[in-house]
Structures are given as C-alpha cells and as structure tokens.
Design a protein around this motif. Structure first.
Motif, PDB file in Angstrom:
ATOM      1  N   ILE A   1       0.919  -1.166   0.180  1.00 46.82           N
ATOM      2  CA  ILE A   1       0.046  -0.057   0.100  1.00 46.82           C
ATOM      3  C   ILE A   1       0.973   1.143  -0.163  1.00 46.82           C
ATOM      4  CG2 ILE A   1      -1.637   1.100   1.534  1.00 46.82           C
ATOM      5  CD1 ILE A   1      -2.844  -1.415   2.294  1.00 46.82           C
ATOM      6  N   HIS A   2       1.989   1.295   0.758  1.00 46.03           N
ATOM      7  CA  HIS A   2       2.895   2.499   0.963  1.00 46.03           C
ATOM      8  C   HIS A   2       3.531   2.725  -0.447  1.00 46.03           C
ATOM      9  CE1 HIS A   2       2.904   2.324   5.471  1.00 46.03           C
ATOM     10  NE2 HIS A   2       1.756   2.819   5.087  1.00 46.03           N
ATOM     11  N   ASP A   3       3.888   1.394  -1.035  1.00 48.03           N
ATOM     12  CA  ASP A   3       4.652   1.468  -2.416  1.00 48.03           C
ATOM     13  C   ASP A   3       3.612   2.241  -3.518  1.00 48.03           C
ATOM     14  OD1 ASP A   3       6.896  -0.030  -1.456  1.00 48.03           O
ATOM     15  OD2 ASP A   3       6.136  -1.913  -2.497  1.00 48.03           O
ATOM     16  N   ARG A   4       2.343   2.334  -3.367  1.00 49.63           N
ATOM     17  CA  ARG A   4       1.585   2.733  -4.100  1.00 49.63           C
ATOM     18  C   ARG A   4       0.939   4.139  -3.433  1.00 49.63           C
ATOM     19  NH1 ARG A   4       1.424  -2.251  -4.826  1.00 49.63           N
ATOM     20  NH2 ARG A   4       0.531  -3.354  -6.668  1.00 49.63           N
ATOM     21  N   HIS A   5       2.151   4.771  -2.706  1.00 48.02           N
ATOM     22  CA  HIS A   5       1.921   6.111  -1.895  1.00 48.02           C
ATOM     23  C   HIS A   5       0.558   6.373  -1.481  1.00 48.02           C
ATOM     24  CE1 HIS A   5       5.344   6.088  -5.237  1.00 48.02           C
ATOM     25  NE2 HIS A   5       5.737   6.883  -4.297  1.00 48.02           N
ATOM     26  N   VAL A   6       0.154   5.621  -0.684  1.00 48.42           N
ATOM     27  CA  VAL A   6      -1.196   5.757   0.180  1.00 48.42           C
ATOM     28  C   VAL A   6      -0.898   5.658   1.647  1.00 48.42           C
ATOM     29  CG1 VAL A   6      -3.472   4.877   0.518  1.00 48.42           C
ATOM     30  CG2 VAL A   6      -2.422   4.778  -1.668  1.00 48.42           C
ATOM     31  N   ILE A   7      -1.309   6.733   2.454  1.00 47.78           N
ATOM     32  CA  ILE A   7      -1.157   6.347   3.752  1.00 47.78           C
ATOM     33  C   ILE A   7      -2.516   6.000   4.350  1.00 47.78           C
ATOM     34  CG2 ILE A   7      -0.959   7.763   6.009  1.00 47.78           C
ATOM     35  CD1 ILE A   7       0.993   9.700   4.611  1.00 47.78           C
ATOM     36  N   VAL A   8      -2.403   4.829   4.924  1.00 46.94           N
ATOM     37  CA  VAL A   8      -4.003   4.255   5.507  1.00 46.94           C
ATOM     38  C   VAL A   8      -4.682   5.266   6.349  1.00 46.94           C
ATOM     39  CG1 VAL A   8      -5.079   2.245   6.362  1.00 46.94           C
ATOM     40  CG2 VAL A   8      -3.017   1.889   4.869  1.00 46.94           C
ATOM     41  N   ALA A   9      -3.833   5.499   7.527  1.00 48.08           N
ATOM     42  CA  ALA A   9      -4.457   6.325   8.268  1.00 48.08           C
ATOM     43  C   ALA A   9      -5.285   5.888   9.486  1.00 48.08           C
ATOM     44  CB  ALA A   9      -4.961   7.662   7.722  1.00 48.08           C
ATOM     45  N   ASP A  10      -6.202   4.922   9.248  1.00 51.87           N
ATOM     46  CA  ASP A  10      -6.991   4.358  10.432  1.00 51.87           C
ATOM     47  C   ASP A  10      -6.838   2.911  10.384  1.00 51.87           C
ATOM     48  OD1 ASP A  10      -8.868   4.285  12.121  1.00 51.87           O
ATOM     49  OD2 ASP A  10     -10.715   4.528  10.703  1.00 51.87           O
ATOM     50  N   ILE A  11      -5.938   2.506  10.890  1.00 51.92           N
ATOM     51  CA  ILE A  11      -5.742   0.874  11.068  1.00 51.92           C
ATOM     52  C   ILE A  11      -6.060   0.196  12.395  1.00 51.92           C
ATOM     53  CG2 ILE A  11      -4.023  -0.887  11.023  1.00 51.92           C
ATOM     54  CD1 ILE A  11      -2.127   0.670   9.022  1.00 51.92           C
ATOM     55  N   ALA A  12      -7.434  -0.398  12.240  1.00 58.36           N
ATOM     56  CA  ALA A  12      -7.824  -0.833  13.537  1.00 58.36           C
ATOM     57  C   ALA A  12      -8.338  -2.208  13.095  1.00 58.36           C
ATOM     58  CB  ALA A  12      -8.789   0.148  13.992  1.00 58.36           C
ATOM     59  N   THR A  13      -8.483  -2.806  14.370  1.00 57.48           N
ATOM     60  CA  THR A  13      -9.335  -4.287  14.185  1.00 57.48           C
ATOM     61  C   THR A  13     -10.785  -4.272  13.436  1.00 57.48           C
ATOM     62  OG1 THR A  13     -10.215  -4.278  16.394  1.00 57.48           O
ATOM     63  CG2 THR A  13      -7.948  -5.341  16.088  1.00 57.48           C
ATOM     64  N   ARG A  14     -11.288  -3.221  13.752  1.00 58.00           N
ATOM     65  CA  ARG A  14     -12.778  -2.973  13.090  1.00 58.00           C
ATOM     66  C   ARG A  14     -12.481  -2.854  11.337  1.00 58.00           C
ATOM     67  NH1 ARG A  14     -11.446   2.039  15.002  1.00 58.00           N
ATOM     68  NH2 ARG A  14     -11.591   3.762  13.550  1.00 58.00           N
ATOM     69  N   ASN A  15     -11.421  -2.697  11.016  1.00 53.90           N
ATOM     70  CA  ASN A  15     -11.240  -2.135   9.508  1.00 53.90           C
ATOM     71  C   ASN A  15     -10.678  -3.404   8.784  1.00 53.90           C
ATOM     72  OD1 ASN A  15     -12.578   0.204   9.966  1.00 53.90           O
ATOM     73  ND2 ASN A  15     -10.700   1.431  10.094  1.00 53.90           N
ATOM     74  N   PHE A  16     -10.515  -4.466   9.594  1.00 48.98           N
ATOM     75  CA  PHE A  16      -9.910  -5.595   8.821  1.00 48.98           C
ATOM     76  C   PHE A  16     -11.048  -6.603   8.833  1.00 48.98           C
ATOM     77  CE2 PHE A  16      -5.763  -4.235  10.494  1.00 48.98           C
ATOM     78  CZ  PHE A  16      -4.904  -4.253   9.134  1.00 48.98           C
ATOM     79  N   LEU A  17     -11.108  -7.198   7.478  1.00 50.12           N
ATOM     80  CA  LEU A  17     -12.173  -8.353   7.282  1.00 50.12           C
ATOM     81  C   LEU A  17     -11.503  -9.708   7.346  1.00 50.12           C
ATOM     82  CD1 LEU A  17     -14.500  -6.401   4.727  1.00 50.12           C
ATOM     83  CD2 LEU A  17     -14.656  -6.695   7.187  1.00 50.12           C
ATOM     84  N   LEU A  18     -12.234 -10.659   7.514  1.00 46.49           N
ATOM     85  CA  LEU A  18     -11.647 -11.944   7.359  1.00 46.49           C
ATOM     86  C   LEU A  18     -12.252 -12.629   6.095  1.00 46.49           C
ATOM     87  CD1 LEU A  18     -11.645 -13.004  11.049  1.00 46.49           C
ATOM     88  CD2 LEU A  18      -9.534 -12.428   9.557  1.00 46.49           C
ATOM     89  N   ALA A  19     -11.234 -13.303   5.281  1.00 49.13           N
ATOM     90  CA  ALA A  19     -11.780 -14.160   4.206  1.00 49.13           C
ATOM     91  C   ALA A  19     -12.077 -15.564   4.704  1.00 49.13           C
ATOM     92  CB  ALA A  19     -10.645 -14.192   3.205  1.00 49.13           C
TER      93      ALA A  19
END
Length: 257
Positions: free
Chosen positions: A127-145
């Motif tokens: 993601i950083h390689d694509r020059h994006v700062i995520v800014a809101d990394i939290a357990t609520r924002n991850f999904l499980l496949a």
C-alpha cells in the motif's frame, strides 16, 4: 432515522455495517459501501440542513475512497474491489466479517496471529509502495476471508500522495507511514492480549481540525510480558522501523514454540 438508497428509495437490504462515512449492504456475494442518505420527511429546517450536509460529506468520502481502491489495484491483502457500475464501492463479500467481531468470539492461536500480522505488514508495504497512507488501521477495519486471511477494507481516512513522494519523509497533517506502523502495533497488542488498544493521535485535542500527534508512551499499555511485546514496542517508537518492510523482516524472525 431511516436510511435511503442513493435513488431515494427505502434501504431494505441487509446492512453489514454503518459508519460515519457510509453504510455497507450485502447484495449476494457483493458488499457495497453506499453514501449515507437520510429520509428527511417530517424534520425541521435545521435538522434537514444538517442531514443534507452529512450526506454531502459522505458522498465526497465515498468518491475519495474509491480513488484509493483504484490506485491500489489488486493486492492480495486488500478486500477485492469490483469495478461495477452504479453508486458506491463494490467489494467482494467477506463471510467471516470483521476482525474485531471475530476476536469477541474466538481466541486464535499464535500460528494464526503471526500469519495475520505478517500479512498486515506485508500488505501495508505494498500500500505504501502505491503512495497511500492508510491512516485508520484498527481491528474493526480488517475483514476475514473464508480461509481466515485478513484483508484491509477501509480507506475512508486514507491519503493519496503524488506518485513521486518519498514515503519515508512524507507527512500529511501528522499522518505518515510511521503512524500506520504505530496503529498496526495497537492491532497486534489487541489480538495478542484480547484487550482493546487505541493508538490515539488526538488525545486531549480540541474538537476541530488539528494536526495528529504521536501518543505519549505513558498513554499506551505495557508490553514487557506479552508475546511479541518487543516488536509492538518498536512499532510504538517512531522511526524504529524505517518502513513496513522492516517490520515484515522482524516478523520473519519470530520462532513459534
């Protein structure tokens, strides 16, 4: 308060989640993040004005987030973006829901935890390689496949930087690759201990636009006697990990007993 579809019809579909910037509904195997639109029938003038303003902010946010998905392209650790016509962000439906909800029901073993953390760090490096700062990394924002692999799924607060940007020096009102690393440290702490942990960039800040500030160490929990505590501590010490790949390398060295 009733929600409406973008065309003004009543929203009757299965709602997967509602946040400050949108509502996520399910249509078969597709999850769609739609802008918030409220039924303003019967409300006073001031309330109608407020609801319309909220709807406008939500619509703008959805459009910005879609641009992030398009910049990222297909990345294995990001929920799959579906380029379909219509309003909203179309994504593959993740049947196991959010990481935070999963953790309320189950305690994954260390093998799964380490696989999650490695996947999070590895994906974030791309993601950083694509020059994006995520800014809101939290357990609520991850999904499980279906296979319990974790997927980044929310970029509503993210920053799209110019493609020539040096990510190791980039700063967007206090947000950087290092705040992303710090927030991921809090996710790791929460998964390992089962205790919610917030990497609060706005502690004691006024309720108005301000610059994000790195938390004081005393505002974060102790890591001395927990699994991966030294790695989490390094996440919370700004600049200790030069970038996300350095965190991946540290996780590569972890030996499961």
């Amino acid at each position: 308060m009733s929600l409406l579809l973008p065309d003004g019809n009543a929203l009757r579909e299965c709602i997967l989640g509602i946040g400050g910037t949108g509502v996520v509904v399910r249509r078969g195997d597709v999850a769609i993040k739609l802008p918030l639109k409220y039924d303003i029938t019967g409300h006073g003038e001031a309330q109608v004005k407020h609801l319309k303003a909220c709807a406008g902010i939500s619509s703008d946010s959805i459009q910005r987030e879609e641009k992030v998905y398009r910049r990222l392209g297909p990345i294995d650790g990001v929920v799959r973006f579906l380029d379909q016509p219509g309003v909203g962000i179309h994504m593959a439906f993740m049947q196991n829901g959010s990481l935070v909800d999963y953790l309320r029901k189950y305690t994954p073993d260390r093998t799964i935890q380490l696989a999650w953390f490695w996947g999070m760090a590895y994906t974030r490096s791309h993601i950083h390689d694509r020059h994006v700062i995520v800014a809101d990394i939290a357990t609520r924002n991850f999904l499980l496949a279906a296979d319990l692999s974790v997927k980044f799924s929310d970029f509503s607060e993210s920053t799209l930087l110019p493609l020539h940007t040096d990510m190791e020096t980039a700063d967007d009102s206090g947000y950087s690759i290092y705040t992303d690393i710090g927030q991921l440290g809090s996710v790791m702490f929460e998964v390992v201990t089962g205790t919610p942990c917030k990497f609060d960039l706005y502690k004691d800040k006024p309720f108005e636009p301000v610059t994000a500030t790195w938390p004081q160490r005393e505002d974060l929990p102790e890591t001395k006697d927990i699994w991966l505590g030294s790695i989490i501590e390094r996440c919370w010490t700004k600049g200790t990990f030069q970038n996300a790949r350095k965190l991946v390398e540290a996780l590569d060295l972890v030996v499961l007993e």
